[in-house]
Design an enzyme around this catalytic site. Structure first.
Site, PDB file in Angstrom:
ATOM      1  N   ASP A  87       0.825  -1.200   0.000  1.00 51.12           N
ATOM      2  CA  ASP A  87       0.000   0.000   0.000  1.00 51.12           C
ATOM      3  C   ASP A  87       0.865   1.259   0.000  1.00 51.12           C
ATOM      4  O   ASP A  87       1.505   1.560   1.003  1.00 51.12           O
ATOM      5  CB  ASP A  87      -0.894  -0.045   1.248  1.00 51.12           C
ATOM      6  CG  ASP A  87      -1.845   1.127   1.307  1.00 51.12           C
ATOM      7  OD1 ASP A  87      -2.059   1.767   0.267  1.00 51.12           O
ATOM      8  OD2 ASP A  87      -2.373   1.392   2.389  1.00 51.12           O
ATOM      9  N   ASP A 303      -1.961   5.654  -5.557  1.00 52.05           N
ATOM     10  CA  ASP A 303      -2.120   4.739  -4.422  1.00 52.05           C
ATOM     11  C   ASP A 303      -2.293   3.293  -4.860  1.00 52.05           C
ATOM     12  O   ASP A 303      -3.360   2.904  -5.314  1.00 52.05           O
ATOM     13  CB  ASP A 303      -3.333   5.183  -3.597  1.00 52.05           C
ATOM     14  CG  ASP A 303      -3.626   4.240  -2.448  1.00 52.05           C
ATOM     15  OD1 ASP A 303      -2.703   3.526  -2.013  1.00 52.05           O
ATOM     16  OD2 ASP A 303      -4.778   4.190  -1.991  1.00 52.05           O
TER      17      ASP A 303
END
Ligand SMILES: *[C@@H]1O[C@H](CO)[C@@H](O)[C@H](O)[C@H]1NC(C)=O
Ligand SMILES: *[C@@H]1O[C@H](CO)[C@@H](O)[C@H](O)[C@H]1NC(C)=O
Ligand SMILES: *[C@@H]1O[C@H](CO)[C@@H](O)[C@H](O)[C@H]1NC(C)=O
Ligand SMILES: *[C@@H]1O[C@H](CO)[C@@H](O)[C@H](O)[C@H]1NC(C)=O
Ligand SMILES: *[C@@H]1O[C@H](CO)[C@@H](O)[C@H](O)[C@H]1NC(C)=O
Length: 475
Positions: A87, A303
């Site tokens: 992440d 992201d």
């Protein structure tokens, strides 16, 4: 877990702070002076042995399949393997811990889950609230801190799920690149979260993992800790393979392929870039001039922890009309209250236009129809673009580019030079990294940890952008 997870809360923080229960600490609110001093000291003591690191990947970003990418890392001594979601939208590494009652015990991803147990590791130590790391993370001494009390963490993600626990310090084992497609085992002591309580989908998901590895910029992330220990440079890259699953995830300076970059916007919580225009086919969309402004309310975030791509209404509407302009006859229906889907025979790449995002420094990011459309059953397609305007509760006009657009590209995050860049790439092949110590150039290849998974019925969407990191004494 269902597709609705992504809708719930784009901006959970307003809800959390409204309860007044937690003290919220934004990561860039101040400078972590003593943490950097400490780290400087550490790197002098150990000497610099800058290496490249090869992190094995599994999973895929396909909304109708896994919807996430994960990496394998070793923690503790003796070392045990943990599978953690990769992440770039959050900062800390955390794994589910032994005493956790709300942590998942099994996963449909075909991996065995492991709980980290401080008592089982010869090298594991509790990080207490009076240690520098703790006051640095919270930008000051913790109120109510007494000796031997744990340094707690709480992370809330963009979909409203959260993890609570405390920090521990132990060895991480990783694969140091030591030759062409060759690695040797290396280790470093890092501080990470021991997850004691999970809520939302982190607690009960068919697609459960052991935790999340945040590759954010803050000093608490694993890459920042490895960098300040003199082990690596703060440069990492991923090539997420949407077609075959897995791909490449590496730390180190990329020599090949050559990657064009755009500056990161300074002092932002996430990886923010300056988006200037959107093209559909050969047409530049006519958009309001302020739509991609950067700052607190706006901005374009890169992201890898989010499955899809979210666009403000003022971009989403014209984008959809342009994409569908040649298909006014399509019979659109809504699936799972979120997706526009339609029947289509033939090649979507022939029938629909490519979408191209234009960034500062003339960097562009091309997304092909087979990437932004996904097939939920034969000849039944859904559109991956999402309207962030509809989903945000506080009217934040964010543009968030997740795996839907980041897959099939080598994306390089060069934090040393504060730039990010990408190039279309075959993520089943290999890249070349510079070994800083010897000056040699070594190949790093693709991995797919996930080849053994079982067929799944459920679909999953992840939206794990970090919303808040806070501290609350619960132990
Ligand atoms: C992180 O650490 C570096 C040095 O290791 C320091 O220069 C920097 O200011 C720190 N950043 C924050 C946000 O504390
Ligand atoms: C870390 O690596 C060193 C050097 O290879 C090795 O001697 C040591 O046992 C390792 N420590 C742990 C905890 O794995
Ligand atoms: C629509 O079709 C025309 C004619 O085939 C083509 O020139 C045009 O590029 C298409 N537009 C889009 C947005 O696909
Ligand atoms: C974008 O590029 C222009 C010129 O190329 C430059 O003046 C401007 O500062 C850049 N903006 C950002 C946010 O990097
Ligand atoms: C991508 O690379 C792999 C491994 O080198 C190769 O087998 C495959 O054919 C390549 N795919 C394309 C589309 O070139």
């Amino acid at each position: 877990m269902d597709l609705r997870r992504a809708i719930i809360l784009l901006c959970f923080i307003s809800v959390v702070s409204a309860t007044g229960m937690f003290s919220v600490h934004h990561k860039f609110a101040g400078r972590n002076r003593s943490l950097s001093d400490l780290q400087l000291h550490d790197s002098r003591r150990r000497g610099r042995v800058l290496a490249s690191v090869d992190i094995p990947l599994g999973g895929n970003g396909h909304p109708s399949d896994t919807g996430l990418y994960y990496a394998k890392i070793g923690l503790g001594s003796p070392s045990k393997d943990y599978y953690v979601q990769v992440d770039t939208g959050s900062d800390i590494l955390w794994v589910n811990c032994a005493q956790c009652t709300s942590c998942p015990r099994k996963s449909n991803l075909g991996i065995a889950l492991t709980l980290y147990d401080l008592k089982d590791s010869e090298t594991g130590k509790l990080v207490t609230c009076d240690q520098d790391f703790c006051s640095d993370v919270y930008q000051g001494p913790l109120p109510g801190c007494v000796p031997n009390r744990a340094c707690d963490y709480r992370v809330v993600y963009g979909d409203g799920s959260s993890t609570d626990g405390y920090y521990v310090k132990d060895f991480v084992q990783y694969s140091r690149v030591s030759g062409n497609l060759l690695t040797s085992s290396a280790n470093s002591s890092v501080i990470f979260g021991c997850g004691a309580k999970q809520s939302g989908d982190l607690g009960h998901s068919a697609e459960a993992l052991d935790g999340i590895i945040g590759f954010g910029q803050s000093n608490s992330s694993m890459i920042s800790q490895l960098a300040s220990a003199g082990k690596v440079k703060k440069i990492f890259s991923h090539c997420l393979d949407a077609a075959n699953g897995g791909g490449i995830f590496a730390i180190g300076q990329v020599v090949q392929p050559k990657v064009k970059t755009t500056p990161l916007i300074p002092n932002q919580q996430h990886y923010n870039v300056n988006l200037k225009a959107v093209e559909v086919g050969k047409t530049v969309l006519d958009l309001p001039s302020d739509v991609f402004e950067t700052g607190d309310r706006k901005g374009t975030i890169i992201d890898s922890g989010t499955t899809l791509a979210y666009l403000p209404n003022a971009v989403y509407e014209p984008l959809m009309s342009a994409i569908l302009s040649n298909h006014t006859d399509l019979n659109m229906r809504t699936v799972e209250e979120q997706f526009s889907c339609f029947k289509y025979t033939g090649s979507v790449d022939d029938g629909f236009p490519a979408v191209s995002f234009q960034f500062n420094n003339s960097l562009s990011l091309m997304v092909y129809p087979h990437e932004y459309l996904f097939e939920i059953s034969e000849e039944d397609w859904c559109i991956g673009w999402q309207n962030s305007g509809l989903q945000s509760r506080d009217g934040k006009d964010i543009t968030l580019l997740g795996d839907l657009v980041l897959s099939n590209k080598l994306v390089v995050y060069d934090l040393e030079n504060q730039v990010i860049g990408w190039t279309e790439y075959n993520c089943s092949s290999s890249i070349k990294l510079l070994d800083e110590q010897s000056g040699a150039v070594y190949q790093v290849g693709a991995h797919d940890l996930s080849s053994a998974w079982s067929p799944k019925l459920e679909r999953v969407l992840i939206f794990s952008l970090l919303i808040a990191m806070m501290h609350v004494f619960i132990y």
